[in-house]
Design an enzyme around this catalytic site. Structure first.
Site, PDB file in Angstrom:
ATOM      1  N   GLU B  62       0.875  -1.151  -0.075  1.00  0.00           N
ATOM      2  CA  GLU B  62      -0.078   0.065   0.002  1.00  0.00           C
ATOM      3  C   GLU B  62       0.961   1.131   0.006  1.00  0.00           C
ATOM      4  O   GLU B  62       0.672   2.326  -0.696  1.00  0.00           O
ATOM      5  CB  GLU B  62      -1.115   0.101   1.218  1.00  0.00           C
ATOM      6  CG  GLU B  62      -2.143  -1.018   0.915  1.00  0.00           C
ATOM      7  CD  GLU B  62      -1.769  -2.170   1.070  1.00  0.00           C
ATOM      8  OE1 GLU B  62      -0.753  -2.910   1.712  1.00  0.00           O
ATOM      9  OE2 GLU B  62      -2.529  -3.133   0.912  1.00  0.00           O
ATOM     10  N   HIS B 131     -10.049  -5.681   9.406  1.00  0.00           N
ATOM     11  CA  HIS B 131     -10.835  -5.434   8.267  1.00  0.00           C
ATOM     12  C   HIS B 131     -12.076  -4.768   8.165  1.00  0.00           C
ATOM     13  O   HIS B 131     -13.036  -4.766   7.363  1.00  0.00           O
ATOM     14  CB  HIS B 131     -10.865  -6.783   7.533  1.00  0.00           C
ATOM     15  CG  HIS B 131      -9.530  -7.749   7.200  1.00  0.00           C
ATOM     16  ND1 HIS B 131      -8.869  -8.298   8.059  1.00  0.00           N
ATOM     17  CD2 HIS B 131      -9.079  -7.706   6.122  1.00  0.00           C
ATOM     18  CE1 HIS B 131      -7.872  -8.741   7.674  1.00  0.00           C
ATOM     19  NE2 HIS B 131      -7.938  -8.429   6.314  1.00  0.00           N
TER      20      HIS B 131
END
Lengths: 458, 330
Positions: B62, B131
């Protein structure tokens, strides 16, 4: 033995007071019983006498300071005695709430080993006009807190009424006092609708001087006065008697509406009583308020169980028109005082702070303009435009009229020639204010009248 | 023209397609957004329509992906970087917060960083603690970023197009439970402002300010409350930075009661800002009850579906809180 001077609690509902003038400078010798200082509560101004003789020292409050009840404002130290006040207790004792940390040291007696304070004595003045006969001597409890002081039980000293911002705004806009509104929210919080419902129908300020069971006494003040004028006589009445006092429109905290008329005063008083759920009452009115009381008693809406008219207006055409003009025109203490003195034979009965309080209230609210409009309506060509004689033929409820023979506003002879069933109480050496000048006697008469009214109700 | 319904995910795809078509500077980046179609199947077939150079699969980094996107934006491109989960954006914080948000300021306006970060967010799909977070308030705390959280297909399409056109970095939070939600979506190109809240339901009894999936729960709660005679005004905040203070203030001035509902952890969250805005504003004088917040519990989002549900506000929680407010019980 040094004596602590504290902000006294002079009313049931008083939590704080504003310091007025000291009558003696720091370092001066004061005599027990002599006027020592003045306070202004949120309701009234009054004088407080010295609780002991000695030298005024360690003055901790000056004019304008707002202090919670019980706060130390100074000490009276006997001549020649050395004395140091106890240190601030805030750091010496645990105080749970931050609100209470603003309390000066007065709520705390001295602690062991600090010297001096063991020899001090706490004075709690509960009445104006001198120290009480029995001195409530608070002894610190185990946790170091004095017993019987307003510290525990959720009450916070000096707390404002619990109200939402919206309620405060509406009250502000309408000139209403939150203290006179019953809160319907959690823990008595005043919410917007409480203010709107409590104030919309009749924008009349009123205050329960005493809550309780049964039909209340309703106090209606005279021209230029407000409900606070009833406090001295009310204080002499038993606590079992509920009592409601009303600020007539254009007086105290009640604004005068568009209509400046005697009928509007009566209507406002009636609306306030109905809103308070008062369907029957012992009506007590002074001067203009006496005429209002007599009219209320005569008309449907509120049943008069008994009626007391003190130096009432409306019993004859003569009045002291000069007084009305002078009273309303005077805009300094020096100018106002002579007019106020015209009310009573003994000016001391009025209290020395009355002129200042009146002028302060006039600065805060448009009382002069309102009262000028009212004066025009109730005086015609310098004579009384109100006539209540026709309302008093044969009284249905026990009725008393109380006059002072030295009355320079409403001539006492006007009370003659009424029904023989109406008791007429004539006080010599008393002026227009029997409920202040002869307050003990008037209080006794009120008790007697209320008992008679209660009997006749059965 | 009758309302055409798209799902939230379809509306995003349509917006991305339009942007790719209309502006050759636009390209997409993200992990598995190409052939796989995206972790939540949002990009879908865009790779087939626009090719791998404009719908670019990036390695599992990321920080690297976001860095490339910021760099590309500095050269005048209009990258749209998709995180698989907003939780993973923590790996790219440096690029988002220290670089994208600061560069225009630090270079005296000489550059812009017209990058868009898309962040699937929130709980409800059993993703467990790493998540399922709602961290939009973190980013909304950073000057230099714009942070939006559209709650309808129409809004996500219009706000995404506005974000791509915007010269500054914009983060678009997409609640995962919304992806399948359908709603009328205008055709063609349009923009939805990035600084305006919207009133989803008018009412005078209390103001509910909600974000993302909570808007829909608040609307459902409002229907239940209406049966009790409580008319809730539901404000969809939509934009967290800049935040639409006027919408909140004018509504609270009308209703006198405020309930903030958001999925992020309650403490120091969006609700604190909403509350403070009201407390500092002229609406303060109109408050007729304490301000209430409903937010996520002070814990990681649990994996257990029952606990996961209990960890964030549900319709019944909103109903209960609104009732207490409206009935003056708080």
């Amino acid at each position: 033995m040094a004596v602590e001077i504290v902000m006294p609690r002079v009313d049931m509902d008083m939590t704080s007071g504003r310091m007025g003038r000291w009558h003696a400078p720091e370092g001066a010798h004061v005599e027990k019983g002599a006027t020592l200082f003045e306070i202004e509560t949120d309701k009234a101004a009054m004088e407080v006498d010295a609780p002991a003789s000695g030298v005024l020292k360690f003055v901790a409050a000056s004019e304008g300071d707002v202090l919670p009840v019980g706060a130390c404002i100074g000490w009276i130290v006997p001549e020649g005695e050395s004395f140091a006040p106890p240190p601030e207790k805030a750091d010496a004792l645990p105080i749970a709430r931050p609100e209470t940390s603003v309390l000066p040291n007065a709520l705390w007696r001295g602690r062991d080993g600090l010297g001096g304070p063991e020899s001090s004595q706490r004075i709690d003045q509960t009445q104006m006009g001198g120290p009480p006969p029995g001195l409530p001597h608070d002894s610190p409890s185990k946790d170091g807190r004095p017993s019987g002081r307003p510290m525990g039980g959720g009450e916070v000293v000096g707390e404002r009424p619990r109200a939402t911002p919206a309620a405060r705004r509406v009250a502000r806009e309408r000139g209403l006092r939150l203290e006179s509104v019953n809160g319907s929210g959690p823990r008595g919080r005043v919410q917007r609708r409480d203010v709107e419902q409590g104030g919309a129908a009749s924008n009349v300020h009123r205050l329960w001087l005493q809550r309780g069971e049964g039909a209340p006494i309703v106090f209606l003040h005279g021209f230029g006065a407000d409900l606070n004028g009833w406090r001295p006589v009310h204080r002499l009445l038993p606590e079992t008697l509920p009592a409601l006092a009303i600020d007539l429109p254009g007086h105290g905290l009640s604004p005068l509406g568009e209509e400046a008329s005697f009928a509007a005063l009566v209507e406002a008083a009636r609306a306030a009583l109905i809103e308070e759920g008062v369907g029957a009452a012992h009506l007590i009115g002074h001067s203009l308020g006496g005429a209002v009381a007599a009219t209320l008693a005569h008309e449907p809406g509120v049943k008069a169980l008994s009626l007391m008219l003190i130096a009432p207006a409306g019993l004859g055409p003569e009045t002291n028109a000069a007084f009305f003009n002078g009273f309303l025109q005077a805009d300094t203490e020096a100018a106002l005082t002579p007019w106020l003195h015209m009310l009573a034979t003994d000016a001391a009965a009025l209290g020395s702070a009355l002129a200042r309080t009146t002028l302060r209230q006039r600065r805060e609210r448009p009382l002069v303009a309102d009262q000028r409009r009212l004066a025009k309506a109730i005086l015609a060509g310098g004579r009384q435009a109100i006539d209540i004689r026709g309302l008093l033929p044969t009284p249905e409820a026990p009725t008393k009229i109380v006059v002072g023979l030295e009355d320079r506003i409403t001539p006492p002879h006007q009370a003659e020639g009424l029904s023989g069933l109406i008791a007429l109480h004539r006080f010599a050496h008393v002026g227009h204010m029997p409920h202040l000048e002869a307050r003990r006697e008037v209080a006794a008469l009120i008790e007697e009248l209320v008992r008679a009214g209660q009997r006749s109700q059965r | 023209m009758s309302a055409r319904e798209l799902s939230y995910a379809e509306a995003i795809r349509e917006a991305l397609g339009i942007a790719l078509e209309h502006d050759e500077r636009v390209f997409l980046m993200g992990e598995d957004i190409g052939v796989y179609g995206g972790a939540f199947q949002v990009t879908g077939d865009l790779v087939e329509r626009f090719g791998e150079e404009r719908v670019m699969d990036t390695p599992i980094s990321e920080l690297g992906g976001a860095g490339v996107a910021v760099g590309a934006a500095l050269t005048g491109m209009r990258p749209v970087y998709e995180f698989q989960f907003s939780d993973f954006s923590m790996l790219a914080m440096e690029q988002i917060v220290n670089q994208a948000a600061k560069l225009r300021y630090m270079l005296g306006g000489a550059v812009n960083v017209p990058v868009v970060f898309r962040m699937p967010t929130g709980s409800g799909l059993g993703g467990a603690a790493q998540h399922s977070q709602s961290i939009e308030a973190w980013y909304a705390h950073v000057p230099g970023l714009k942070v939006v959280e559209p709650s309808t297909p129409e809004d996500v399409k219009g706000m995404l197009l506005a974000a791509i056109k915007d010269p500054d970095p914009v983060i678009v939070f997409e609640h995962k439970l919304l992806y399948k939600m359908k709603g009328a979506t205008p055709e063609g190109y349009y923009e939805t402002p990035l600084d305006r809240a919207v009133i989803r339901r008018e009412g005078g009894g209390l103001t509910i300010v909600a974000t993302a999936i909570m808007v829909h729960r608040a609307l459902e709660a409002a229907d239940i409350l209406a049966k009790d005679g409580i008319e809730a005004e539901v404000i969809d905040l939509r934009c967290l930075r800049p935040i639409d203070k006027d919408a909140i203030v004018s509504s609270v001035k009308k209703t006198g009661r405020l309930l903030a509902v958001y999925e992020g952890v309650k403490t120091l969250g969006i609700g604190a800002e909403i509350s403070a805005i009201v407390a500092e504003s002229e609406a303060f004088d109109y408050l007729d009850a304490p301000i209430l917040r409903l937010g996520g519990v002070e814990a990681p989002i649990p994996y257990s579906p029952i606990l996961e549900k209990a960890a964030v506000p549900q319709v019944e929680d909103i109903v209960a809180a609104a009732r207490r407010l409206a009935h003056g019980e708080v």
